[in-house]
Write an enzyme that holds these catalytic residues in place. Structure first.
Site, PDB file in Angstrom:
ATOM      1  N   GLU A 129      28.358  39.739  20.871  1.00 49.53           N
ATOM      2  CA  GLU A 129      27.257  40.444  21.302  1.00 49.53           C
ATOM      3  C   GLU A 129      26.210  40.432  20.011  1.00 49.53           C
ATOM      4  O   GLU A 129      26.635  40.673  18.824  1.00 49.53           O
ATOM      5  CB  GLU A 129      27.646  41.776  21.720  1.00 49.53           C
ATOM      6  CG  GLU A 129      26.270  42.686  21.967  1.00 49.53           C
ATOM      7  CD  GLU A 129      27.066  43.765  23.251  1.00 49.53           C
ATOM      8  OE1 GLU A 129      25.963  44.476  23.705  1.00 49.53           O
ATOM      9  OE2 GLU A 129      27.960  43.578  23.661  1.00 49.53           O
TER      10      GLU A 129
ATOM     11  N   ASP B 207      38.490  42.168  29.207  1.00 43.43           N
ATOM     12  CA  ASP B 207      37.307  42.933  28.599  1.00 43.43           C
ATOM     13  C   ASP B 207      37.985  43.714  27.490  1.00 43.43           C
ATOM     14  O   ASP B 207      38.461  45.027  27.453  1.00 43.43           O
ATOM     15  CB  ASP B 207      36.986  44.029  29.650  1.00 43.43           C
ATOM     16  CG  ASP B 207      35.656  44.550  29.058  1.00 43.43           C
ATOM     17  OD1 ASP B 207      35.225  44.247  28.291  1.00 43.43           O
ATOM     18  OD2 ASP B 207      35.463  45.682  29.758  1.00 43.43           O
TER      19      ASP B 207
ATOM     20  N   PHE C 170      27.152  46.461  35.414  1.00 43.83           N
ATOM     21  CA  PHE C 170      28.088  47.357  35.122  1.00 43.83           C
ATOM     22  C   PHE C 170      28.534  48.129  36.255  1.00 43.83           C
ATOM     23  O   PHE C 170      27.396  49.158  36.819  1.00 43.83           O
ATOM     24  CB  PHE C 170      27.569  48.274  34.039  1.00 43.83           C
ATOM     25  CG  PHE C 170      27.753  47.666  32.742  1.00 43.83           C
ATOM     26  CD1 PHE C 170      27.822  46.187  32.586  1.00 43.83           C
ATOM     27  CD2 PHE C 170      27.967  48.252  31.622  1.00 43.83           C
ATOM     28  CE1 PHE C 170      28.135  45.636  31.131  1.00 43.83           C
ATOM     29  CE2 PHE C 170      28.043  47.875  30.352  1.00 43.83           C
ATOM     30  CZ  PHE C 170      28.264  46.492  30.180  1.00 43.83           C
TER      31      PHE C 170
ATOM     32  N   THR D  55      23.995  41.598  29.199  1.00 43.26           N
ATOM     33  CA  THR D  55      24.899  42.847  29.567  1.00 43.26           C
ATOM     34  C   THR D  55      23.939  44.087  29.819  1.00 43.26           C
ATOM     35  O   THR D  55      22.804  44.057  29.824  1.00 43.26           O
ATOM     36  CB  THR D  55      25.915  42.946  28.224  1.00 43.26           C
ATOM     37  OG1 THR D  55      26.977  43.849  28.657  1.00 43.26           O
ATOM     38  CG2 THR D  55      24.971  43.320  27.099  1.00 43.26           C
TER      39      THR D  55
ATOM     40  N   LYS E 213      25.846  37.656  23.882  1.00 42.77           N
ATOM     41  CA  LYS E 213      25.809  38.656  24.728  1.00 42.77           C
ATOM     42  C   LYS E 213      24.455  39.408  24.351  1.00 42.77           C
ATOM     43  O   LYS E 213      24.212  39.981  23.222  1.00 42.77           O
ATOM     44  CB  LYS E 213      27.122  39.542  24.732  1.00 42.77           C
ATOM     45  CG  LYS E 213      27.331  40.464  26.199  1.00 42.77           C
ATOM     46  CD  LYS E 213      28.613  40.984  25.823  1.00 42.77           C
ATOM     47  CE  LYS E 213      29.114  41.770  26.798  1.00 42.77           C
ATOM     48  NZ  LYS E 213      30.362  42.306  26.800  1.00 42.77           N
TER      49      LYS E 213
END
Length: 324
Positions: free
Chosen positions: A101, A22, A183, A161, A137
């Site tokens: 993303e 990440d 998350f 996400t 994403k």
């Protein structure tokens, strides 16, 4: 048989979970040898602010300067070029996939999200990258999930996400999305702020959320992969050993690498099969109602979108200083 006692926690984890870095830091990716890597606007902004990666921003500007575009359209083009250049640098290091993303400001715009995703994939393909190595994403709003559903039909694989609830996860699975990123840490943050309590890893609300999503998917045979994300301590990671994937920041990768404590598998498809789990029927009405009923999921999804959008605006400001 591998002698587990001789392995670091990171190497033990890799035996039954795909480890994803990440980060947008290439040196970190090289050091910990993850299968995949994921980025977001915050990580991209941090990366290009470093001297060693500033040349990629300059390269993106140079590539788009003579495109005939001007104003915001030119800034958008440079931003997309920069995301793809960073993604390619990462793909040169890892064997697997990179997540790139879509602009968070498109989170409630299905058609806008689809168009931006197509643009990003077209850029990757124009540079010789196999699009199967790229995950687009997208935020887990109703509109975002529906956009991803259409993109998946076109062979564009997606990573959903800012996912904080089971109903978001179920809609993703029924839409045949490639991967979801629930998350963990942000869920725990919310509950800790509300209750004032500290949570042991096994009692962590974020850990329990990912466990419920994983078990639901395996119980009902969905192909969508679960990738736990956003951790606040190493214990959360270890408690999710066996999850399809875990995306882990450099600090926790280092902690796992430095420890040889035993890691036990906590999640498995076989165990999920025997669980008594009720199916959830998802329509637009039920999705929006269940999100409204879940204060944590509603608040954290909106907050995440706002924060990513703020970092995109900062990235655009940086690009503008290089353009004009």
């Amino acid at each position: 048989m591998t002698d587990v006692s001789a392995l670091s926690q990171l190497d033990q984890l890799k035996q039954f979970t795909t480890v994803v870095a990440d980060t947008g830091d290439f040196q970190t990716i090289k050091e910990f040898a993850p299968q995949d890597a994921t980025t977001n606007p915050t990580l991209i902004l941090k990366a290009v602010e470093k001297d060693e990666y500033a040349s990629l921003a300059d390269k993106a500007v140079a590539s788009c300067r003579d495109s005939g575009l001007s104003g915001q359209a030119l800034v958008d083009a440079v931003a997309s070029e920069l995301l793809v250049l960073l993604g390619i640098e990462i793909l040169n290091i890892i064997p697997g996939r990179v997540s790139t993303e879509v602009d968070a400001r498109l989170s409630y715009d299905t058609e806008g999200t689809i168009a931006k995703a197509r643009e990003i994939i077209k850029l990757y393909r124009s540079k010789g990258v196999d699009s199967n190595r790229v995950l687009i994403k997208i935020a887990s709003t109703w509109e975002g999930i529906n956009a991803a559903k259409e993109l998946e039909k076109e062979g564009i694989h997606c990573n959903l996400t800012l996912l904080f609830s089971l109903v978001q996860a179920v809609h993703c699975a029924e839409s045949e999305i490639t991967l979801v990123s629930p998350f963990v840490g942000r869920i725990m943050d919310w509950f800790k702020a509300k209750t004032g309590q500290d949570y042991a890893p096994q009692d962590d609300p974020g850990v329990q959320s990912v466990q419920s999503i994983y078990n639901y998917y395996k119980k009902f045979g969905y192909s969508t992969e679960v990738m736990g994300a956003s951790f606040r301590n190493k214990g959360e990671i270890v408690e999710l050993a066996g999850c399809d994937l875990l995306t882990i920041s450099p600090g926790f990768l280092s902690e796992l690498q430095s420890s040889d404590d035993n890691v036990e598998r906590k999640l498995s498809p076989d165990a999920a099969q025997s669980m008594d789990i009720e199916r959830i029927e998802v329509s637009e009405k039920s999705f929006r109602w269940m999100m409204s009923e879940d204060a944590m999921a509603s608040e954290k999804t909106a907050e995440g979108i706002r924060n990513f959008a703020a970092d995109i605006r900062k990235l655009e400001t940086m690009i503008q200083t290089k353009l004009w």
